[in-house]
Design an enzyme around this catalytic site. Structure first.
Site, PDB file in Angstrom:
ATOM      1  N   ASP A 154     -20.588  16.872  56.181  1.00 44.50           N
ATOM      2  CA  ASP A 154     -19.267  17.440  55.945  1.00 44.50           C
ATOM      3  C   ASP A 154     -19.280  18.962  56.002  1.00 44.50           C
ATOM      4  OD1 ASP A 154     -18.263  14.876  55.541  1.00 44.50           O
ATOM      5  OD2 ASP A 154     -18.681  14.931  53.391  1.00 44.50           O
ATOM      6  N   LYS A 155     -18.113  19.522  56.257  1.00 47.77           N
ATOM      7  CA  LYS A 155     -17.939  20.973  56.369  1.00 47.77           C
ATOM      8  C   LYS A 155     -18.583  21.728  55.199  1.00 47.77           C
ATOM      9  CE  LYS A 155     -14.351  24.526  56.105  1.00 47.77           C
ATOM     10  NZ  LYS A 155     -12.918  24.790  55.876  1.00 47.77           N
TER      11      LYS A 155
END
Length: 346
Positions: free
Chosen positions: A153-154
């Site tokens: 994830d970011k």
């Protein structure tokens, strides 16, 4: 359901489908702009209303305005004259923290805040923009994304392997699919995790009410999700939070975040899953101030992909990599460690 590569003819102009949804059978009447806000990441109500005014939102193949109220089984499509930006890959000179590289693959350390691949609202500054600048002819994966074997994830930091050849892509992807790769994450979670170690098994799928979240499905709803297994172990108890190690047996989107929340231990400062509020602790204003300071030090979910292991696609040799916990997370751990000691001393 989202479809991204279809197009239809409308008034002799080619329109490209950016999003597609089928409304659930239990959906109550709801304005379409509100409905889409819950389902399209990084979409503002203003953007959705502008799209509706421009005739880009279709329900059952008919353009609708922003005040249209969705009904069960409506087929919603968002169509524009340009293809989805994630397919317009622009090489960008973004530095990469490469920890290993040979002719077949590379392993890199992704900083928190960097999106792995372009998507709605994030069309530049991604890891793939950097990869296509630094490397030529990377092989595409099944989603047409160059080099990507897996993703994180970011706002999760840590290790990723990137394939440089078609053979490596096939070989490495199979290892992830067959669950023979090794991945360990370090997380700070809310609450004192009771058991020293355990396994969470819960089918993960899209949350029926908030499409930006995933959730665990059980009982009769189990078919709405995909099987997911997370093994966790307590590293250190820090009062109202716990430092844990999580090993993935499967690789579902947001798996650790969803599974830890499911057992009552949401990740610290995980905004999407409600961890950016005080979930455990006292009502003292001093404590509130302390937690807010921790949030400032670590302005993201407390999750780091620390280790990665797999067999080299050409030599068959087992490769193992380890990355240090980044400064923001380490500072947060130290703050909680100090706080817990102070509480114990009282």
């Amino acid at each position: 359901m989202t479809t991204e590569d279809t197009s239809i003819e409308q008034n002799d102009d080619e329109l490209f489908e950016h999003h597609a949804f089928t409304v659930d059978k239990g959906q109550a009447p709801l304005r379409i702009d509100k409905y889409l806000m819950n389902r399209i990441e990084n979409a503002t109500r203003n953007k959705i209303q502008t799209a509706a005014k421009g005739g880009s939102i279709y329900v059952n193949d008919t353009p609708v305005k922003q005040n249209y109220k969705v009904k069960p089984f409506d087929q919603i499509r968002v169509l524009f004259e340009h293809p989805p930006y994630e397919y317009l890959l622009t090489p960008e000179n973004i530095p990469l923290d490469i920890v290993y590289e040979d002719d077949e693959l590379l392993v890199l350390n992704k900083p928190a805040g960097m999106v792995v691949h372009p998507g709605h609202g994030n069309y530049s500054g991604t890891l793939i923009n950097a990869l296509v600048y630094h490397f030529e002819n990377l092989p595409n994966n099944s989603s047409e994304r160059p080099g990507l074997v897996h993703r994180i994830d970011k706002d999760t930091s840590g290790l990723l392997v990137v394939a440089k050849t078609e053979e490596s892509m096939t070989h490495l992807s199979k290892q992830f699919f067959d669950k023979t790769s090794e991945r360990e994450y370090i997380a700070i979670v809310w609450g004192n995790v009771t058991e020293d170690e355990g396994t969470i098994e819960g089918h993960i799928g899209r949350h029926p009410k908030n499409r930006l979240q995933n959730t665990v499905f059980e009982g009769d709803d189990i078919d709405k999700g995909k099987a997911a297994i997370t093994h966790y172990k307590v590293i250190e108890r820090l009062g109202y939070v716990t430092l844990v190690s999580c090993k993935l047996e499967t690789g579902r989107t947001h798996q650790i975040r969803v599974h830890m929340k499911h057992i009552g231990h949401t990740l610290f400062n995980d905004e999407r899953y409600g961890g950016d509020r005080i979930l455990k602790g006292t009502t003292f204003s001093k404590y509130k101030q302390f937690v807010e300071n921790c949030f400032r030090v670590l302005p993201r979910q407390a999750l780091h992909a620390k280790t990665l292991g797999f067999k080299h696609p050409k030599t068959g040799k087992q490769l193992s990599f380890d990355s240090p916990v980044p400064d923001d997370m380490q500072q947060c751990i130290e703050k909680w460690r100090h706080y817990a000691k102070h509480q114990d001393a009282k």
